[in-house]
Design a protein around this motif. Structure first.
Motif, PDB file in Angstrom:
ATOM      1  N   ILE A   1     -10.157 -20.339  -0.777  1.00 57.14           N
ATOM      2  CA  ILE A   1     -11.060 -21.881  -0.320  1.00 57.14           C
ATOM      3  C   ILE A   1     -12.369 -21.797   0.259  1.00 57.14           C
ATOM      4  CG2 ILE A   1     -10.848 -23.890   0.714  1.00 57.14           C
ATOM      5  CD1 ILE A   1      -9.202 -23.819  -1.735  1.00 57.14           C
ATOM      6  N   SER A   2     -12.287 -20.731   1.269  1.00 57.39           N
ATOM      7  CA  SER A   2     -13.533 -20.748   2.035  1.00 57.39           C
ATOM      8  C   SER A   2     -14.530 -19.822   1.450  1.00 57.39           C
ATOM      9  CB  SER A   2     -13.174 -20.505   3.605  1.00 57.39           C
ATOM     10  OG  SER A   2     -12.859 -19.317   3.700  1.00 57.39           O
ATOM     11  N   GLY A   3     -14.145 -18.678   0.986  1.00 59.18           N
ATOM     12  CA  GLY A   3     -14.929 -17.474   0.673  1.00 59.18           C
ATOM     13  C   GLY A   3     -15.385 -16.777   1.727  1.00 59.18           C
ATOM     14  N   HIS A   4     -14.762 -17.080   3.068  1.00 61.35           N
ATOM     15  CA  HIS A   4     -15.221 -16.217   4.391  1.00 61.35           C
ATOM     16  C   HIS A   4     -14.003 -15.210   4.599  1.00 61.35           C
ATOM     17  CE1 HIS A   4     -18.650 -18.583   4.464  1.00 61.35           C
ATOM     18  NE2 HIS A   4     -17.962 -19.546   4.768  1.00 61.35           N
ATOM     19  N   LYS A   5     -14.015 -14.322   5.250  1.00 63.07           N
ATOM     20  CA  LYS A   5     -13.274 -13.525   6.099  1.00 63.07           C
ATOM     21  C   LYS A   5     -12.016 -14.164   6.649  1.00 63.07           C
ATOM     22  CE  LYS A   5     -14.379  -9.167   7.312  1.00 63.07           C
ATOM     23  NZ  LYS A   5     -15.070  -8.200   8.120  1.00 63.07           N
ATOM     24  N   VAL A   6     -10.973 -13.822   6.463  1.00 65.69           N
ATOM     25  CA  VAL A   6      -9.868 -14.542   7.445  1.00 65.69           C
ATOM     26  C   VAL A   6      -9.258 -13.481   8.397  1.00 65.69           C
ATOM     27  CG1 VAL A   6      -7.756 -15.692   7.320  1.00 65.69           C
ATOM     28  CG2 VAL A   6      -9.496 -16.250   5.645  1.00 65.69           C
ATOM     29  N   GLU A   7      -9.117 -13.666   9.498  1.00 61.72           N
ATOM     30  CA  GLU A   7      -8.307 -12.651  10.435  1.00 61.72           C
ATOM     31  C   GLU A   7      -7.388 -13.507  11.330  1.00 61.72           C
ATOM     32  OE1 GLU A   7     -10.233 -10.494  14.288  1.00 61.72           O
ATOM     33  OE2 GLU A   7     -11.309 -10.015  12.526  1.00 61.72           O
ATOM     34  N   ASP A   8      -6.175 -13.061  11.412  1.00 63.65           N
ATOM     35  CA  ASP A   8      -5.235 -13.425  12.026  1.00 63.65           C
ATOM     36  C   ASP A   8      -4.259 -12.563  12.828  1.00 63.65           C
ATOM     37  OD1 ASP A   8      -3.855 -15.483  13.432  1.00 63.65           O
ATOM     38  OD2 ASP A   8      -2.689 -16.284  11.582  1.00 63.65           O
ATOM     39  N   ILE A   9      -4.626 -12.090  14.005  1.00 65.13           N
ATOM     40  CA  ILE A   9      -3.534 -11.282  14.697  1.00 65.13           C
ATOM     41  C   ILE A   9      -2.928 -11.765  15.874  1.00 65.13           C
ATOM     42  CG2 ILE A   9      -3.707  -9.022  15.819  1.00 65.13           C
ATOM     43  CD1 ILE A   9      -4.863  -8.794  13.242  1.00 65.13           C
ATOM     44  N   TRP A  10      -1.461 -11.751  15.852  1.00 64.02           N
ATOM     45  CA  TRP A  10      -0.597 -12.219  16.921  1.00 64.02           C
ATOM     46  C   TRP A  10      -0.474 -11.010  17.866  1.00 64.02           C
ATOM     47  CZ3 TRP A  10       3.605 -15.713  14.369  1.00 64.02           C
ATOM     48  CH2 TRP A  10       2.735 -16.712  13.621  1.00 64.02           C
ATOM     49  N   ASP A  11      -0.292 -11.355  19.166  1.00 61.06           N
ATOM     50  CA  ASP A  11      -0.148 -10.736  20.113  1.00 61.06           C
ATOM     51  C   ASP A  11       1.645 -10.310  20.046  1.00 61.06           C
ATOM     52  OD1 ASP A  11      -2.537 -10.287  21.203  1.00 61.06           O
ATOM     53  OD2 ASP A  11      -2.297 -11.795  22.581  1.00 61.06           O
ATOM     54  N   GLY A  12       2.250 -11.298  19.568  1.00 62.66           N
ATOM     55  CA  GLY A  12       3.751 -11.342  19.630  1.00 62.66           C
ATOM     56  C   GLY A  12       4.268 -12.464  19.062  1.00 62.66           C
ATOM     57  N   THR A  13       5.662 -12.443  18.565  1.00 61.83           N
ATOM     58  CA  THR A  13       6.380 -13.648  18.302  1.00 61.83           C
ATOM     59  C   THR A  13       7.873 -13.500  18.590  1.00 61.83           C
ATOM     60  OG1 THR A  13       6.642 -14.902  16.295  1.00 61.83           O
ATOM     61  CG2 THR A  13       6.785 -12.465  15.807  1.00 61.83           C
ATOM     62  N   THR A  14       8.472 -14.712  18.551  1.00 61.49           N
ATOM     63  CA  THR A  14       9.982 -14.731  18.658  1.00 61.49           C
ATOM     64  C   THR A  14      10.262 -15.242  17.135  1.00 61.49           C
ATOM     65  OG1 THR A  14       9.803 -16.963  19.432  1.00 61.49           O
ATOM     66  CG2 THR A  14      10.037 -15.139  21.037  1.00 61.49           C
ATOM     67  N   GLU A  15       9.578 -15.657  16.465  1.00 59.44           N
ATOM     68  CA  GLU A  15       9.882 -16.191  15.195  1.00 59.44           C
ATOM     69  C   GLU A  15      10.512 -15.159  14.010  1.00 59.44           C
ATOM     70  OE1 GLU A  15       8.505 -20.064  12.608  1.00 59.44           O
ATOM     71  OE2 GLU A  15       6.985 -18.784  13.731  1.00 59.44           O
ATOM     72  N   ILE A  16      11.458 -15.697  13.377  1.00 60.71           N
ATOM     73  CA  ILE A  16      12.085 -14.613  12.174  1.00 60.71           C
ATOM     74  C   ILE A  16      12.214 -15.802  10.962  1.00 60.71           C
ATOM     75  CG2 ILE A  16      13.931 -13.383  11.291  1.00 60.71           C
ATOM     76  CD1 ILE A  16      14.105 -12.568  14.145  1.00 60.71           C
ATOM     77  N   VAL A  17      11.258 -15.550   9.918  1.00 66.62           N
ATOM     78  CA  VAL A  17      11.077 -16.380   8.880  1.00 66.62           C
ATOM     79  C   VAL A  17      12.027 -15.963   7.735  1.00 66.62           C
ATOM     80  CG1 VAL A  17       9.671 -17.461   7.228  1.00 66.62           C
ATOM     81  CG2 VAL A  17       8.911 -17.187   9.404  1.00 66.62           C
TER      82      VAL A  17
END
Length: 468
Positions: free
Chosen positions: A149-165
């Protein structure tokens, strides 16, 4: 837009991406293709099956060609040279993208959890479109939608999680066998290992979700599952209602239609008598145990933060051999850990001889930035390490050949896994103890368990003949 859970949210983004991809295909007059390249361990390969499952659900056609419309590298960072390999491959991809500017390049996995790596990617590899880590693999559709949609770079780094999907799509490499995550992360913090820092803390899946996934797999033709975790022996400790790994195995054993159960990796410090007992009486758990040693020196094991001694390890091996005489025992060994002396190395050789491994994965110590071992004094000279590595390999290979010969002439059950690429008319499969055997058989036997006479031991594998 509100969602009841993360799975529902990601389904929404899968559908949104699907609309965009369908329109692109109409304009191009062809199918859009996606290539997922996996580096590293079984956990990464399992993650990649989910990633490809999401992309196929979106509408991409799976491809092994890196000239695809979307290329995703699922990275490993256990050793420094794994990072160098990725940088080299990115240089190759940049040339392809120059010819196809609409190509989308993504990076995910363990390597992306290191902040200095992400900084380098931003600076030197600006053509990378999507970056995410190990904790949010399930977000691929959402991140891809934002990029489209944006045409821009997407960056999403998490430090940690308790989630299990749960309940996300997956594309399996084999129709008859599958890996199944039972837990994520690691709490052990071995001094040479980066995994706890990039995979996060230990968290176990609910047994009901594991059982349901395996039931679904069996109904889809799977006869063998590999239960996956950084330390499967500590499964269940984070659950609201704790359950031991042995108890989980007993539940899985009851699933009708499932014929073989494997698991990895086991940590010696958590290998219980209960687990050995369950394995010994099981009709489905394979006669195989991967039990990483790393070093035979109790002194070094303490520095490595392994929480067992040489004597305790050998005691476990003795218990396993006594309870399950036909067990195939494999291991991991590091040569050249900081401060390793000749005496320490000889302790390792002693354990190798006493344990009698069917095979061993031997590694030259690789300094891993961010781990305690990387800054330890007394790093072992390269020539000394190479000499010890070669000596260890000679001992391991000799014992492996001796173990292989013991089954020569016997008839064993073999799961036929694939066509043999070197010998026309032959297939390859595995025994319960994980040994490989090659024999003549029609391709329609792939995925079936058959009786095979092991005609000739070849050191690390067998040449066999199928029998009725």
């Amino acid at each position: 837009m509100s969602f009841t859970n993360e799975s529902e949210k990601q389904r929404y983004y899968i559908d949104k991406c699907k609309e965009i991809i369908q329109n692109k295909e109409i304009n191009l007059g062809r199918k859009m293709t996606a290539c997922v390249v996996t580096f590293g361990c079984q956990m990464n390969f399992k993650d990649s099956e989910k990633l490809m499952g999401i992309l196929c659900e979106i509408g991409y056609e799976a491809s092994e060609d890196e000239h695809a419309d979307l290329v995703l590298y699922n990275t490993c960072t256990v050793r420094e040279n794994a990072n160098l390999k990725i940088y080299g491959r990115l240089g190759y991809l940049s040339k392809i993208k120059e010819k196809n500017p609409d190509m989308i390049i993504g990076l995910c996995g363990c390597m992306m959890q290191e902040s200095h790596v992400v900084v380098k990617i931003r600076k030197s590899y600006r053509f990378v479109d999507i970056i995410f880590g190990t904790h949010n693999v399930f977000l691929l559709a959402e991140l891809l939608y934002n990029r489209l949609i944006s045409g821009h770079k997407v960056e999403d780094i998490w430090d940690g999680t308790t989630e299990i999907v749960e309940a996300l799509p997956s594309v399996r490499k084999y129709s008859f066998k599958s890996g199944v995550n039972i837990m994520y992360g690691c709490n052990n913090f071995c001094s040479y290992c980066i995994v706890p820092y990039v995979r996060g803390r230990e968290r176990s899946r609910n047994p009901e979700d594991i059982i349901e996934e395996i039931r679904q797999l069996v109904s889809d033709g799977v006869v063998e599952v590999m239960l996956l975790g950084q330390n499967v022996n500590s499964y269940g400790k984070t659950l609201e209602h704790p359950l031991t790994f042995a108890q989980l195995l007993e539940k899985i054993e009851k699933i009708e239609g499932l014929e073989r159960i494997r698991f990895m990796t086991s940590h010696p410090k958590d290998l219980s008598d209960e687990l050995i007992e369950v394995m010994a009486k099981s009709k489905k758990i394979c006669r195989q145990m991967h039990l990483p040693l790393q070093s035979g020196s109790s002194r070094l094991l303490k520095v490595m933060n392994r929480h067992y001694t040489k004597e305790q390890y050998l005691s476990l091996v003795e218990k396993l051999r006594k309870a399950i005489p036909d067990i195939g025992l494999t291991t991991d060994i590091i040569v050249g850990f900081p401060g390793e002396t000749e005496e320490d190395f000889l302790e390792t050789i002693d354990v190798v001889k006493k344990a009698g491994y069917d095979s061993a994965f031997t590694f030259i110590y690789s300094k891993r930035s961010g781990t305690p071992a990387a800054i330890m004094p007394n790093q072992v000279p390269e020539d000394v390490v190479k000499n010890r590595f070669d000596r260890l390999l000679n001992v391991v290979n000799k014992i492996s050949k001796e173990k292989t010969i013991l089954l020569e002439g016997s008839i064993q059950k073999v799961l036929v896994e694939e066509e043999n690429r070197k010998i026309d008319g032959y297939v390859s499969g595995r025994l319960s103890n994980n040994s490989v055997v090659h024999f003549k058989a029609p391709l329609e036997y792939i995925g079936k368990i058959v009786n095979v006479c092991l005609k000739e031991a070849k050191g690390f594998y067998y040449m066999g003949e199928m029998v009725e």
